[in-house]
Design an enzyme around this catalytic site. Structure first.
Site, PDB file in Angstrom:
ATOM      1  N   GLU A 136      13.441  20.389  70.656  1.00 30.36           N
ATOM      2  CA  GLU A 136      14.341  19.756  69.687  1.00 30.36           C
ATOM      3  C   GLU A 136      15.353  18.825  70.355  1.00 30.36           C
ATOM      4  O   GLU A 136      16.496  18.731  69.924  1.00 30.36           O
ATOM      5  CB  GLU A 136      15.036  20.799  68.805  1.00 30.36           C
ATOM      6  CG  GLU A 136      14.076  21.501  67.856  1.00 30.36           C
ATOM      7  CD  GLU A 136      14.751  22.170  66.673  1.00 30.36           C
ATOM      8  OE1 GLU A 136      15.954  21.925  66.431  1.00 30.36           O
ATOM      9  OE2 GLU A 136      14.082  22.957  65.991  1.00 30.36           O
ATOM     10  N   HIS A 144      19.567  29.145  69.390  1.00 30.77           N
ATOM     11  CA  HIS A 144      18.509  29.932  70.036  1.00 30.77           C
ATOM     12  C   HIS A 144      19.044  30.526  71.335  1.00 30.77           C
ATOM     13  O   HIS A 144      19.990  30.003  71.935  1.00 30.77           O
ATOM     14  CB  HIS A 144      17.305  29.060  70.370  1.00 30.77           C
ATOM     15  CG  HIS A 144      16.472  28.688  69.181  1.00 30.77           C
ATOM     16  ND1 HIS A 144      15.153  29.062  69.044  1.00 30.77           N
ATOM     17  CD2 HIS A 144      16.772  27.974  68.072  1.00 30.77           C
ATOM     18  CE1 HIS A 144      14.678  28.583  67.910  1.00 30.77           C
ATOM     19  NE2 HIS A 144      15.636  27.922  67.306  1.00 30.77           N
TER      20      HIS A 144
END
Length: 582
Positions: A294, A568
């Site tokens: 990402e 995350h």
């Protein structure tokens, strides 16, 4: 054939592309700012409680009006830029390649196999959510450019510290302990308030690139021996015996595993199910290959490259395709690249990217896919070339789309096999084959049952997996609950580390499993620990490497150093590889 730095075939095409993107960027920036004004993170909402109540509405109203007018003014230029930019994507190679020139070729190779016949390799993966700022806020993350710079500096601080191992001298327990944070370089708080104060890189990274490369290459590893008896003997430190830090650590790591490490401290290396593991507030020292997901924003990718290049001399970024991707339909238009970002200490010999052809919804706007790379490690004791394969991916995200993810896994395994078959040479020794990334499914949700039983787990070994749908008892979920990212228990590396090590606290901040639609979920089963969703994986396999290799897991690491900077939890894996003489 050596990789090309630019993704374009010549400077003229690259120049036209630069002009096209320069015309698009102002309009894109205005739209991004306009969206960002409408969406606040929970941290910003908390900070506004101390401000006058009318300030934020005024900022939103006048800011929205200003950026909307600027958007309209720059839109015609963006349209012209698009007409230049879009056709050029057909001849664009799918990544940029940055290479730092070392002061000597030896700095790019690993002499472990040549000298001792064994070596240790560290890998890490992290999803950073570096979308354009307006879109990142829907994940409760903002300030993409500042986060990118802070993340890069945090990674450098972790991987460049001395690789310290503490041994416990006991007849019943020999193992390694992680060093106390008090003897490591201080890491600034990673909440958004702290990202304004740019974290300073280590002293060894303030000189020119050549000096930095030398500093990293020669960073020392340390071993501290701790007697178990109740004596007052002081800690002793053994000096490194070899100049190469990674090679030096290999020898120490091997000696560390004379017998299984035990849970000797609350913060240290533990061993369960034959897998040493730890929760660490720092990135593991001496990581060799880093995979990030990402990293969609181009400016953020460039910031990461600038910060990481003194440590990782070989970087692939802006990976993926844009505009219309075959077949040329409106639904196949790619606004964003794959988001993959690969940083390696070793030279990249070959690299290949494939875009997944099955996607839906918002995920179809990004060119998610697979990047496969072949890296040069060095030579063995018979002077044969030693190489490794590294694969990274980001799978389809929406819940309930398990069939799409399974199709992507099928494509992924085929592409990996084709890449290795095309690039394997008879005079090479392959010493590792690693697959990592954000798979967007876990091993505990009933909704992910299809993916949990995919054959990829028969080829690649997952150190955290006990079987389909069942994690090992020590495993920790890697997906944080987005609304709670800035609460005190998880907003700093140390706090997040303590939270992950406490099962009751962990339930509040790690995303729970996803039930099958219309069904109730009982989790965990009686007598089982609460783990949560682990969607970030590092896998490895042995049937594709040299038959003379033996692989052992040195440690699995759950990393909290990016607390407050991403939703995350990064994951690390270190492998010990012994290359036996044939």
């Amino acid at each position: 054939m050596a990789l090309q730095t630019s993704p374009f075939p010549n400077e003229f095409v690259a120049g036209v592309h630069t002009i096209g993107w320069a015309l698009i960027l102002p309009c894109f920036w205005c739209l991004d700012c306009l969206i960002a004004l409408q969406k606040s993170t929970t941290l910003e909402q908390t900070e506004r409680l101390e401000q006058e109540c009318y300030l934020h509405p005024l900022k939103v109203v006048f800011g929205s009006f200003t950026f909307f007018i600027l958007f309209l003014v720059t839109a015609p230029f963006a349209l012209l830029g698009f007409l230049l930019w879009a056709p050029l994507q057909a001849c664009r190679r799918p990544f940029y390649y940055h290479r730092e020139t070392p002061s000597s070729p030896e700095q790019e190779t690993h002499r472990g196999f040549e000298v001792m016949g064994k070596a240790s390799f560290g890998f890490a993966t992290a999803n950073l959510c570096l979308l354009p700022d307006g879109l990142a806020r829907f994940n409760n993350l903002g300030h993409t450019q500042r986060r990118a710079a802070a993340i890069g500096q945090h990674i450098v601080q972790g991987v460049c510290r001395p690789h310290i191992r503490i041994f416990v001298d006991s007849p019943s327990s020999c193992g390694t302990l992680s060093p106390s944070n008090s003897i490591l370089p201080a890491v600034n708080s990673s909440t958004y308030g702290a990202t304004d104060r740019q974290t300073q890189p280590p002293a060894g990274h303030q000189s020119d690139s050549t000096e930095r490369q030398t500093t990293v290459s020669n960073s020392s590893s340390h071993v501290v021996c701790v007697p178990c008896e109740d004596t007052e003997e002081s800690l002793t430190e053994s000096p490194p015996s070899l100049p190469n830090s990674n090679q030096n650590s290999n020898q120490q790591h091997r000696s560390a595993h004379r017998s299984a490490p035990r849970a000797l401290l609350s913060q240290g290396l533990r061993q369960q199910d034959d897998v040493p593991w730890e929760v660490s507030s720092l990135f593991p020292a001496n990581i060799d290959i880093l995979c990030l997901e990402e990293v969609f924003d181009k400016r953020a990718a460039q910031k990461l490259t600038d910060v990481l290049k003194p440590v990782f001399g070989h970087i692939l970024y802006d990976i993926g395709v844009y505009a219309w991707h075959s077949p040329c339909r409106v639904s196949s238009f790619k606004f964003f690249n794959s988001g993959l970002f690969l940083a390696s200490r070793f030279p990249v010999l070959e690299a290949q990217y494939h875009c997944y052809t099955t996607s839906s919804g918002e995920d179809a706007l990004a060119a998610k896919g697979l990047l496969s790379a072949k890296v040069l490690i060095g030579r063995n004791q018979k002077q044969k070339k030693v190489v490794g394969y590294f694969n990274c991916t980001h799978l389809h995200a929406p819940e309930g789309d398990g069939q799409i993810r399974c199709e992507q896994l099928n494509m992924m395994t085929k592409w990996i096999s084709d890449f290795q078959a095309a690039n394997r040479q008879p005079d090479e020794e392959v010493v590792f084959d690693v697959l990592c990334g954000d798979f967007n499914f876990d091993n505990c949700s009933p909704d992910d049952n299809l993916e949990q039983n995919h054959p990829v787990f028969e080829e690649y070994r997952d150190p955290c997996r006990a079987g389909p749908g069942k994690e090992k008892a020590w495993v920790i979920g890697t997906l944080l609950e987005q609304p709670t990212l800035y609460e005190d228990n998880v907003n700093t590396p140390d706090n997040l580390q303590r939270t992950l090590e406490n099962e009751e606290l962990r339930k509040q901040f790690i995303s729970p499993p996803v039930p099958i639609l219309g069904s109730s979920l009982v989790y965990p089963e009686t007598g089982q620990p609460w783990i949560g969703r682990r969607i970030d994986y590092i896998l490895y396999r042995e049937n594709s490497i040299s038959k003379y290799c033996r692989t052992d897991i040195e440690e699995v690491t759950f990393i909290t150093q990016l607390a407050g900077l991403t939703d995350h939890i990064p994951v690390g894996l270190r492998l010990n590889v012994t290359l036996e003489s044939d």
